[in-house]
Design a protein around this motif. Structure first.
Motif, PDB file in Angstrom:
ATOM      1  N   PRO A  71     -31.222  35.164  65.007  1.00  0.00           N
ATOM      2  CA  PRO A  71     -31.898  36.318  65.623  1.00  0.00           C
ATOM      3  C   PRO A  71     -33.283  36.486  65.010  1.00  0.00           C
ATOM      4  N   ILE A  72     -34.271  36.806  65.827  1.00  0.00           N
ATOM      5  CA  ILE A  72     -35.644  36.979  65.356  1.00  0.00           C
ATOM      6  C   ILE A  72     -35.932  38.463  65.231  1.00  0.00           C
ATOM      7  N   ASP A  73     -36.158  38.922  63.999  1.00  0.00           N
ATOM      8  CA  ASP A  73     -36.470  40.331  63.772  1.00  0.00           C
ATOM      9  C   ASP A  73     -37.833  40.459  63.083  1.00  0.00           C
ATOM     10  N   GLU A  74     -38.243  41.701  62.822  1.00  0.00           N
ATOM     11  CA  GLU A  74     -39.557  41.971  62.243  1.00  0.00           C
ATOM     12  C   GLU A  74     -39.722  41.269  60.894  1.00  0.00           C
ATOM     13  N   GLN A  75     -38.664  41.308  60.049  1.00  0.00           N
ATOM     14  CA  GLN A  75     -38.741  40.693  58.720  1.00  0.00           C
ATOM     15  C   GLN A  75     -38.985  39.190  58.808  1.00  0.00           C
ATOM     16  N   LYS A  91     -41.301  24.441  55.662  1.00  0.00           N
ATOM     17  CA  LYS A  91     -40.022  24.881  55.075  1.00  0.00           C
ATOM     18  C   LYS A  91     -39.264  25.848  55.978  1.00  0.00           C
ATOM     19  N   ILE A  92     -39.810  26.097  57.171  1.00  0.00           N
ATOM     20  CA  ILE A  92     -39.213  27.084  58.075  1.00  0.00           C
ATOM     21  C   ILE A  92     -37.770  26.734  58.426  1.00  0.00           C
ATOM     22  N   SER A  93     -37.491  25.445  58.631  1.00  0.00           N
ATOM     23  CA  SER A  93     -36.145  25.025  59.019  1.00  0.00           C
ATOM     24  C   SER A  93     -35.107  25.386  57.960  1.00  0.00           C
ATOM     25  N   GLU A  94     -35.561  25.562  56.693  1.00  0.00           N
ATOM     26  CA  GLU A  94     -34.640  25.924  55.614  1.00  0.00           C
ATOM     27  C   GLU A  94     -34.136  27.358  55.749  1.00  0.00           C
ATOM     28  N   MET A  95     -34.818  28.173  56.577  1.00  0.00           N
ATOM     29  CA  MET A  95     -34.420  29.571  56.722  1.00  0.00           C
ATOM     30  C   MET A  95     -33.105  29.729  57.469  1.00  0.00           C
ATOM     31  N   ALA A 111     -29.008  33.932  53.347  1.00  0.00           N
ATOM     32  CA  ALA A 111     -30.290  34.064  52.661  1.00  0.00           C
ATOM     33  C   ALA A 111     -31.389  34.065  53.718  1.00  0.00           C
ATOM     34  N   LYS A 112     -32.330  35.009  53.611  1.00  0.00           N
ATOM     35  CA  LYS A 112     -33.349  35.184  54.648  1.00  0.00           C
ATOM     36  C   LYS A 112     -34.709  34.593  54.299  1.00  0.00           C
ATOM     37  N   THR A 113     -34.884  34.170  53.058  1.00  0.00           N
ATOM     38  CA  THR A 113     -36.165  33.589  52.642  1.00  0.00           C
ATOM     39  C   THR A 113     -35.900  32.319  51.838  1.00  0.00           C
ATOM     40  N   ILE A 114     -36.952  31.545  51.603  1.00  0.00           N
ATOM     41  CA  ILE A 114     -36.825  30.316  50.815  1.00  0.00           C
ATOM     42  C   ILE A 114     -36.421  30.662  49.386  1.00  0.00           C
ATOM     43  N   GLY A 115     -37.000  31.743  48.843  1.00  0.00           N
ATOM     44  CA  GLY A 115     -36.641  32.186  47.500  1.00  0.00           C
ATOM     45  C   GLY A 115     -35.170  32.542  47.402  1.00  0.00           C
ATOM     46  N   GLN A 116     -34.659  33.240  48.411  1.00  0.00           N
ATOM     47  CA  GLN A 116     -33.249  33.594  48.427  1.00  0.00           C
ATOM     48  C   GLN A 116     -32.365  32.351  48.570  1.00  0.00           C
ATOM     49  N   GLN A 117     -32.843  31.355  49.326  1.00  0.00           N
ATOM     50  CA  GLN A 117     -32.105  30.087  49.448  1.00  0.00           C
ATOM     51  C   GLN A 117     -31.939  29.434  48.078  1.00  0.00           C
ATOM     52  N   ARG A 118     -33.035  29.374  47.329  1.00  0.00           N
ATOM     53  CA  ARG A 118     -32.984  28.763  45.997  1.00  0.00           C
ATOM     54  C   ARG A 118     -32.037  29.551  45.082  1.00  0.00           C
ATOM     55  N   THR A 294     -40.055  36.946  44.527  1.00  0.00           N
ATOM     56  CA  THR A 294     -41.363  37.612  44.569  1.00  0.00           C
ATOM     57  C   THR A 294     -41.418  38.603  45.731  1.00  0.00           C
ATOM     58  N   ALA A 295     -42.564  39.254  45.870  1.00  0.00           N
ATOM     59  CA  ALA A 295     -42.760  40.231  46.951  1.00  0.00           C
ATOM     60  C   ALA A 295     -42.543  39.603  48.326  1.00  0.00           C
ATOM     61  N   SER A 296     -42.807  38.297  48.472  1.00  0.00           N
ATOM     62  CA  SER A 296     -42.620  37.637  49.770  1.00  0.00           C
ATOM     63  C   SER A 296     -41.145  37.514  50.140  1.00  0.00           C
ATOM     64  N   ASP A 297     -40.241  37.712  49.158  1.00  0.00           N
ATOM     65  CA  ASP A 297     -38.797  37.646  49.422  1.00  0.00           C
ATOM     66  C   ASP A 297     -38.195  39.004  49.762  1.00  0.00           C
TER      67      ASP A 297
END
Length: 329
Positions: A71-75, A91-95, A111-118, A294-297
């Motif tokens: 699903p595509i949301d604002e975040q 790295k988008i496909s990793e999301m 996990a919604k971000t690359i940081g959260q994936q790691r 980080t703030a981007s996560d």
């Protein structure tokens, strides 16, 4: 003026990318100052060459996620724009990755971000994981999801959630009730996460059986915790002695996740944060992972990200001023 044509496989992907009242596409148009029009499964992006290139990459990333059923949301749109701006859109496909856990209401937790994936990979791979990052990065929630998943898979027999009972810059005074009632307000975020994952009824059942324990950090002293998934939340408010005590509770077949935000330390000024100390001391020890979000996560309201960035900027400006003041003295 430059133009780029982007084709989607199915109209459903276009609908998902556009979002409710076209809010996702409008955000991309406003960010890159481009014009986006569509006809069927075809999208046309018009504007300055560089802006068109970035907007097209953002749209292609959204279409990639939509094709995977995300699903595509604002975040997601905000985060994807950040990835494109930093040149990390590869790295988008990793999301779109595996589900960590299913909540009591059937909602998949990912996990919604690359940081959260790691962060999630580190939890799976290591015995001890330390997650450090600002508010809203999902440190505690994802750790609880991983704990519930491990419990359901029977790789652990117990989930133990703990945090130090330190007041957040307030004096709460003498709270009513017995000892458990007094510490419950400090543990409420952990209860909320468990209720979400398990449902109140199932949570209560496991609590009565002793499979789940939610307790203040002081309760951990003198114990050895075997076959358990142990989460220490708000670890920035532990002292060095408390952190050492907690880490040495580790038993066989157990896993520990420590979470905290070193910008929100509520300890007295003469006390060293156990979290900051642990990150420094344990940095290069095998089977211990340190993940810095980080703030981007941030996956809360868009304003949370801006607030964190504003505070970080303000602190950087204060440091030179403090150094000058120190030199004058």
């Amino acid at each position: 003026m430059s133009e780029r044509i982007i084709n989607a496989e199915r109209i459903e992907q276009i609908i998902n990318v556009f979002g409710s009242f076209d809010e996702n596409i409008k955000r991309i148009e406003q960010t890159y100052h481009v014009k986006i029009t569509n006809r069927g499964t075809e999208l046309k992006v018009s504007g300055d060459e560089e802006a068109v290139d970035q907007a097209a990459r953002a749209i292609e990333g959204l279409l990639t996620l939509a094709a995977k059923g995300e699903p595509i949301d604002e975040q997601k749109v905000r985060y994807l724009i950040d990835l494109v701006s930093s040149g990390n859109d590869d790295k988008i496909s990793e999301m779109a990755k595996d589900v960590v856990c299913i909540t009591a209401k059937g909602k998949p937790i990912k996990a919604k971000t690359i940081g959260q994936q790691r962060y999630m990979k580190a939890i799976l791979k290591n015995t001890i994981t330390i997650g450090v990052g600002p508010a809203g990065t999902g440190k505690t929630y994802l750790a609880v999801a991983a704990a519930v998943a491990a419990f359901r898979e029977k790789t652990v027999n117990r989930i133990i959630l703990t945090r130090p009972a330190v007041e957040a810059g307030e004096r709460l005074g003498f709270l009513p009730g017995d000892l458990q009632n007094k510490v419950d307000p400090y543990l409420r975020p952990l209860y909320d996460a468990l209720y979400d994952m398990l449902g109140a009824e199932t949570y209560q059942k496991y609590l009565e059986r002793g499979n789940i324990e939610v307790a203040p950090l002081a309760y951990m002293r003198g114990r050895t915790l075997d076959d358990s998934f142990i989460i220490l939340d708000e670890a920035q408010n532990t002292t060095r002695e408390q952190m050492k005590m907690f880490l040495t509770r580790l038993g066989f077949g157990s896993k520990i996740v420590i979470t905290g935000d070193i910008t929100q330390i509520d300890l007295p000024s003469d006390k060293t944060s156990g979290l900051k100390d642990a990150v420094r001391i344990l940095e290069n020890i095998p089977d211990i992972a340190i993940c810095r979000l980080t703030a981007s996560d941030v996956v809360r309201h868009a304003l949370v990200q801006k607030i964190i960035a504003a505070y970080e900027s303000g602190e950087k400006k204060q440091l030179p001023a403090q150094k000058k003041l120190y030199r004058k003295k």
